[in-house]
Design an enzyme around this catalytic site. Structure first.
Site, mmCIF file in Angstrom:
data_model
loop_
_atom_site.group_PDB
_atom_site.id
_atom_site.type_symbol
_atom_site.label_atom_id
_atom_site.label_comp_id
_atom_site.label_asym_id
_atom_site.label_seq_id
_atom_site.Cartn_x
_atom_site.Cartn_y
_atom_site.Cartn_z
ATOM 1 N N HIS A 1 0.432 2.096 7.267
ATOM 2 C CA HIS A 1 -1.031 1.964 7.238
ATOM 3 C C HIS A 1 -1.543 1.266 5.977
ATOM 4 O O HIS A 1 -2.729 0.910 5.910
ATOM 5 C CB HIS A 1 -1.703 3.335 7.340
ATOM 6 C CG HIS A 1 -1.554 3.993 8.664
ATOM 7 N ND1 HIS A 1 -1.812 3.354 9.853
ATOM 8 C CD2 HIS A 1 -1.168 5.263 9.000
ATOM 9 C CE1 HIS A 1 -1.597 4.193 10.868
ATOM 10 N NE2 HIS A 1 -1.189 5.343 10.368
ATOM 11 N N ASP B 1 5.613 4.531 15.964
ATOM 12 C CA ASP B 1 4.732 5.615 15.527
ATOM 13 C C ASP B 1 3.542 5.712 16.483
ATOM 14 O O ASP B 1 3.133 4.716 17.094
ATOM 15 C CB ASP B 1 4.241 5.315 14.112
ATOM 16 C CG ASP B 1 3.529 6.477 13.441
ATOM 17 O OD1 ASP B 1 4.165 7.166 12.639
ATOM 18 O OD2 ASP B 1 2.326 6.664 13.725
ATOM 19 N N HIS C 1 0.501 6.069 15.754
ATOM 20 C CA HIS C 1 -0.634 5.361 15.180
ATOM 21 C C HIS C 1 -0.286 3.884 14.993
ATOM 22 O O HIS C 1 0.835 3.556 14.601
ATOM 23 C CB HIS C 1 -1.027 5.965 13.826
ATOM 24 C CG HIS C 1 -1.339 7.424 13.882
ATOM 25 N ND1 HIS C 1 -0.400 8.392 13.571
ATOM 26 C CD2 HIS C 1 -2.473 8.078 14.233
ATOM 27 C CE1 HIS C 1 -0.947 9.587 13.719
ATOM 28 N NE2 HIS C 1 -2.207 9.430 14.117
ATOM 29 N N ASP D 1 5.672 10.988 15.776
ATOM 30 C CA ASP D 1 4.467 11.754 16.082
ATOM 31 C C ASP D 1 3.869 11.452 17.453
ATOM 32 O O ASP D 1 2.805 11.948 17.784
ATOM 33 C CB ASP D 1 3.404 11.554 14.998
ATOM 34 C CG ASP D 1 3.269 10.117 14.546
ATOM 35 O OD1 ASP D 1 3.964 9.239 15.087
ATOM 36 O OD2 ASP D 1 2.461 9.866 13.622
#
Length: 307
Positions: A126, A163, A165, A244
């Protein structure tokens, strides 16, 4: 050749806040599971070195790097954004996380190991070129990929990110780089927000709806990532390994199961064997249920080991 496990005790000293899901226990949980499964001692262990200022410039502006160094607290902690903070150990941990990916590239490219898993934190996907966010300080995997290109003259490297995200930071850093193909699957709509349009030989974004199950995920990857990777023929493969998207993870709504991480690891190993002489560097990103994270990350590492 063995698989390298690259980590450092300083990565455990970084803490956002007590009881935060991106916790120091994540590293220990994975290491303990690898020991429980009797594979830990068969890995080639290496300490992650600190990335240099020059190496950080592969992913970030000089002004941003300077800001992170200046903001590093001498006591207590400071917030970089609503999700990301630094304690007195965070800068060193972040430098180790970025340096671990660089060291992994060196180990793989030298032929000392076939592939590597970086058991480091804070995560990185990120962190944008000029912005820390989403628990991330430096763009670890983007920096490692750029190091492979600069140091070893590679012309085609691929970064894949499963991931839950979207890897907005990696996308921001590598956008427009003719030597990097970036593939990211992620829940959408969800944090961190939007994503950029797909571009041939540069970007394959694969948004997934909340509630997506194993069949949905595998179908999306088969239809989008795999043809793009086959056509691109990467010379090295980098994996942002977030766990996740699992049904049991508390921070998202995708419903993957343990065997989906075995499946995606095997698919990526097949790609690497055909095009990269097996060269893979994988780096830990998300995963916030400790029992689930430990099982799935261990399965991923076992896959890299060919077990």
């Amino acid at each position: 050749m063995p698989t390298a496990l690259i980590s450092h005790h300083e990565c455990v000293l970084h803490e956002i806040s007590p009881d935060h899901p991106e916790s120091p226990q994540r590293v220990d949980a994975i290491a303990d599971q690898l020991k429980k499964q009797d594979v830990y001692d068969y890995l080639m262990h290496a300490d992650a070195p600190k990335a240099t200022w020059e190496q950080l410039l592969l992913g970030h502006s000089e002004a941003y790097i300077d800001l992170i160094h200046r903001k590093s607290p001498s006591s207590g902690s400071i917030d970089l954004d609503e999700d990301t903070s630094m304690n007195i150990h965070t800068l060193d941990a972040g430098l180790r996380a970025a340096g671990g990916g660089i060291h992994a590239v060196d180990q793989v490219m030298s032929g000392k190991v076939n592939n590597a898993f970086c058991l480091t934190r804070p995560p990185g996907h990120h962190a944008e070129r000029i912005q820390a966010m989403g628990f991330c300080i430096f763009g670890n995997i983007a920096i490692a990929a750029r190091h492979a290109i600069r140091q070893y003259g590679l012309e085609r490297v691929a970064i894949v990110d499963f991931d839950v995200h979207h890897g907005n930071g990696t996308e921001d850093i590598v956008d427009g780089d003719p030597n990097i193909l970036f593939c990211s699957s992620f829940q959408y709509p969800f944090y961190p927000g939007g994503y950029r349009d797909n571009v041939d030989n540069q970007r394959v974004n694969t948004p997934l709806k909340a509630g997506c199950n194993s069949a949905d995920f595998r179908g999306a990857i088969t239809d989008s990532w795999l043809p793009a990777l086959e056509a691109y023929r990467p010379e090295m493969l980098f994996i942002s390994a977030g766990f996740d998207a699992h049904l049991e993870d508390p921070l998202a709504g995708i419903c993957l199961l343990d065997h989906d991480y075995v499946w995606i690891t095997n698919k990526l190993m097949d790609i690497a064997d055909r095009h990269c002489n097996g060269r893979i560097v994988s780096m830990l990103e998300g995963g916030y249920s400790l029992p689930t994270l430990s099982r799935c990350a261990s399965a991923h590492v076992r896959g890299l080991m060919g077990l």
